[in-house]
Scaffold this motif. Structure first.
Motif: not given
Length: 143
Positions: A28-33, A36-40
């Motif tokens: 889950m932490l890897v997916l969150l990171i 966070l990187i791809t949304i902008p």
């Protein structure tokens, strides 16, 4: 890090009912990171409505105005060559006062430069034409 070894009573046949959630938290932490990187990258600061491509069969009506642009950039009103842009604007102003206003259909040659078609669009804008369409050939089947 602690390790669960079971009850202290010494009975080895008891089933351990605890779930190890450490791998789940890591994933889950890897997916969150990643999110966070791809949304902008996906979002943009200027909201625009992009055009949708669709195949539409158009009927040519006798009241429609057909303007052609050849590869040299010459502009034609049906089959007659337009001498200059001011003449084109004046003819389009007469068309724009008709009720209902006919559609202006632009036929630009594939080899023509953007300038010729741009002149026609500018003339339509100056004359107050609200319906402008581009006439194209459909792509070959299977390609």
């Amino acid at each position: 890090m602690a390790m669960a070894v079971g009850p202290a009573s010494g009975d080895e046949d008891e089933v351990m009912s605890a779930i190890n959630t450490t791998p789940l938290v890591d994933v889950m932490l890897v997916l969150l990171i990643i999110f966070l990187i791809t949304i902008p990258v996906v979002t943009t600061s200027i909201p625009v409505t992009l055009p949708k491509e669709r195949v539409e069969i158009r009927e040519t009506k006798p009241e429609n105005v057909i303007i052609s642009v050849n590869p040299q950039g010459d502009i034609y009103w049906y089959d007659a060559k337009v001498p200059n842009e001011a003449f084109l604007v004046e003819r389009l102003k007469r068309v724009s006062t008709m009720k209902p206003q006919p559609e202006v259909q632009i036929r630009g040659d594939l080899a023509s430069k953007y300038g010729g078609v741009g002149k026609v669009l500018l003339a339509c804008q100056r004359a107050g034409i609200t319906k402008v369409a581009f006439i194209t050939e459909p792509p070959p089947l299977g390609g």
